[in-house]
Design a protein around this motif. Structure first.
Motif, PDB file in Angstrom:
ATOM      1  N   SER A   1       0.816  -1.210   0.000  1.00  0.00           N
ATOM      2  CA  SER A   1       0.000   0.000   0.000  1.00  0.00           C
ATOM      3  C   SER A   1       0.852   1.263   0.000  1.00  0.00           C
ATOM      4  O   SER A   1       0.325   2.368   0.085  1.00  0.00           O
ATOM      5  N   ALA A   2       2.174   1.106  -0.101  1.00  0.00           N
ATOM      6  CA  ALA A   2       3.069   2.260   0.018  1.00  0.00           C
ATOM      7  C   ALA A   2       2.985   3.189  -1.181  1.00  0.00           C
ATOM      8  O   ALA A   2       3.130   4.398  -1.055  1.00  0.00           O
ATOM      9  N   GLY A   3       2.771   2.652  -2.385  1.00  0.00           N
ATOM     10  CA  GLY A   3       2.747   3.496  -3.575  1.00  0.00           C
ATOM     11  C   GLY A   3       1.404   4.152  -3.793  1.00  0.00           C
ATOM     12  O   GLY A   3       0.422   3.844  -3.122  1.00  0.00           O
ATOM     13  N   SER A   4       1.361   5.056  -4.772  1.00  0.00           N
ATOM     14  CA  SER A   4       0.105   5.746  -5.083  1.00  0.00           C
ATOM     15  C   SER A   4      -0.445   5.340  -6.437  1.00  0.00           C
ATOM     16  O   SER A   4      -1.616   5.581  -6.723  1.00  0.00           O
ATOM     17  N   GLY A   5       0.387   4.730  -7.302  1.00  0.00           N
ATOM     18  CA  GLY A   5      -0.069   4.323  -8.623  1.00  0.00           C
ATOM     19  C   GLY A   5      -0.718   2.959  -8.597  1.00  0.00           C
ATOM     20  O   GLY A   5      -0.873   2.326  -7.540  1.00  0.00           O
ATOM     21  N   ARG A   6      -1.092   2.492  -9.773  1.00  0.00           N
ATOM     22  CA  ARG A   6      -1.705   1.174  -9.875  1.00  0.00           C
ATOM     23  C   ARG A   6      -0.673   0.078  -9.614  1.00  0.00           C
ATOM     24  O   ARG A   6       0.470   0.170 -10.053  1.00  0.00           O
TER      25      ARG A   6
ATOM     26  N   GLY B   1     -15.345   2.722   2.447  1.00  0.00           N
ATOM     27  CA  GLY B   1     -16.341   2.834   3.501  1.00  0.00           C
ATOM     28  C   GLY B   1     -16.100   1.919   4.675  1.00  0.00           C
ATOM     29  O   GLY B   1     -16.940   1.821   5.572  1.00  0.00           O
ATOM     30  N   SER B   2     -14.950   1.243   4.709  1.00  0.00           N
ATOM     31  CA  SER B   2     -14.671   0.295   5.786  1.00  0.00           C
ATOM     32  C   SER B   2     -14.585   1.001   7.133  1.00  0.00           C
ATOM     33  O   SER B   2     -14.040   2.105   7.251  1.00  0.00           O
ATOM     34  N   VAL B   3     -15.121   0.354   8.173  1.00  0.00           N
ATOM     35  CA  VAL B   3     -15.049   0.923   9.519  1.00  0.00           C
ATOM     36  C   VAL B   3     -13.708   0.624  10.173  1.00  0.00           C
ATOM     37  O   VAL B   3     -13.408   1.175  11.236  1.00  0.00           O
ATOM     38  N   THR B   4     -12.913  -0.257   9.580  1.00  0.00           N
ATOM     39  CA  THR B   4     -11.584  -0.554  10.092  1.00  0.00           C
ATOM     40  C   THR B   4     -10.537   0.063   9.163  1.00  0.00           C
ATOM     41  O   THR B   4     -10.762   0.148   7.953  1.00  0.00           O
ATOM     42  N   PRO B   5      -9.389   0.516   9.683  1.00  0.00           N
ATOM     43  CA  PRO B   5      -8.388   1.187   8.840  1.00  0.00           C
ATOM     44  C   PRO B   5      -7.759   0.228   7.839  1.00  0.00           C
ATOM     45  O   PRO B   5      -7.438  -0.914   8.171  1.00  0.00           O
ATOM     46  N   LEU B   6      -7.578   0.712   6.617  1.00  0.00           N
ATOM     47  CA  LEU B   6      -7.037  -0.108   5.544  1.00  0.00           C
ATOM     48  C   LEU B   6      -6.080   0.701   4.683  1.00  0.00           C
ATOM     49  O   LEU B   6      -6.206   1.918   4.572  1.00  0.00           O
ATOM     50  N   GLY B   7      -5.130  -0.004   4.056  1.00  0.00           N
ATOM     51  CA  GLY B   7      -4.381   0.559   2.956  1.00  0.00           C
ATOM     52  C   GLY B   7      -5.119   0.191   1.679  1.00  0.00           C
ATOM     53  O   GLY B   7      -5.598  -0.943   1.549  1.00  0.00           O
ATOM     54  N   ILE B   8      -5.213   1.135   0.725  1.00  0.00           N
ATOM     55  CA  ILE B   8      -5.979   0.896  -0.500  1.00  0.00           C
ATOM     56  C   ILE B   8      -5.095   1.202  -1.707  1.00  0.00           C
ATOM     57  O   ILE B   8      -4.406   2.225  -1.734  1.00  0.00           O
ATOM     58  N   ARG B   9      -5.142   0.323  -2.687  1.00  0.00           N
ATOM     59  CA  ARG B   9      -4.312   0.517  -3.882  1.00  0.00           C
ATOM     60  C   ARG B   9      -5.097   0.083  -5.122  1.00  0.00           C
ATOM     61  O   ARG B   9      -5.646  -1.029  -5.167  1.00  0.00           O
TER      62      ARG B   9
END
Length: 305
Positions: free
Chosen positions: A183-188, A255-263
């Motif tokens: 999840s560190a990067g910002s690109g695809r 919309g997750s109620v728990t913290p997540l990294g998203i990529r």
């Protein structure tokens, strides 16, 4: 002309004292409501709110607009009430089918708007696991229903007498525990980068799971299914706890109620289409009205679910 939905957001914040409480009242998420208020400020060309750690208060311009907004909304409510009588919406009931994600994140604002416009119509909502809701529409158990289809995935036959109207398409994205290397990067992120990762997945019969695992295999990413769960909410919670990574619809991730990294993923072809199922030939005035509300609300979200 100012959008009545944004005027209603301003009134709700003034009455609730914070964006979070106003969002709960209207059935929105706080970021979505904040975005509506920002757009209203751009429309008016001035600051309407002062946001602070305890909530939000209106500026002088906001107070001025608030008075007019209440009058406008009152007039619109009166017009809706009078039109309801003409359209046969002064009573009766409306039965709506949905699936978990749409029932949590998308349906409440539409039903809230419907309730404000037609308070005398009795509402009921039933949750289904797709494609069960299409059968319920065909059998007359519900008046209309939200459903979804994954791409790539298995095509689901539509029952005779049922029509589908696409509302929006959302990508599937990778979710990880906060701070995870992927999840560190910002690109695809290329699907091949998931090779060897422990996967938190849906139940074996779920079409999303089969589609995701087939896409990963085609990209040369062999994954080990570490955990299984029948619902996306639990999947996201398990991922947040560090039990693996998962590929889920974007609105479930954001919309997750728990913290997540998203990529976001590359290629971006993995997605699902959300549609409204209804009986051919039209339905009751209430069902047709809600379908129009859903179409208007969802198509405005297109590309940013």
């Amino acid at each position: 002309m100012y959008d009545p939905t944004r005027l209603a957001a301003l009134v709700a914040v003034a009455e609730a004292g914070s964006i979070t409480r106003a969002a709960e009242r209207l059935g929105y998420t706080a970021p979505a409501l904040s975005q509506q208020l920002t757009k209203l400020e751009r429309e008016t060309g001035t600051a309407l709110l002062v946001r602070h750690h305890r909530g939000a208060r209106l500026t002088a311009a906001g107070e001025l607009l608030l008075v007019r907004a209440r009058r406008v909304l009152d007039e619109l409510d009166l017009a809706r009430h009078e039109l309801s009588r003409l359209a046969g919406l002064s009573g009766g009931r409306l039965r709506v089918g949905t699936f978990e994600t749409a029932g949590t994140h998308l349906l409440p604002p539409a039903l809230s708007a419907f309730r404000r416009a037609h308070p005398d119509v009795e509402l009921s909502v039933t949750e289904f696991v797709p494609p069960q809701e299409m059968t319920a529409v065909a059998l007359g158990e519900v008046d209309l229903a939200l459903t979804h289809e994954y791409v790539p995935g298995e095509a689901v036959p539509v029952p005779d007498g049922v029509r589908l109207a696409p509302l929006l398409t959302e990508e599937l994205v990778l979710v990880t525990a906060p701070g995870h290397a992927l999840s560190a990067g910002s690109g695809r992120l290329a699907l091949s980068e998931l090779a060897g990762q422990p996967l938190v997945s849906m139940a074996p019969a779920n079409p999303n799971r089969r589609a995701v695992e087939a896409a990963l295999a085609a990209a040369g990413a062999s994954v080990a299914v570490r955990c299984e769960s029948p619902g996306y909410g639990v999947v996201c919670a398990l991922v947040s706890a560090g039990l693996g990574v998962a590929v889920v619809p974007q609105m479930m991730a954001t919309g997750s109620v728990t913290p997540l990294g998203i990529r976001p993923l590359d290629p971006p072809e993995l997605h699902r289409t959300i549609s409204v199922a209804y009986r051919a030939g039209g339905g009751t005035p209430a069902a047709d009205t809600l379908r129009a509300l859903l179409h208007g609300a969802f198509t405005r979200k297109s590309g940013a679910p």
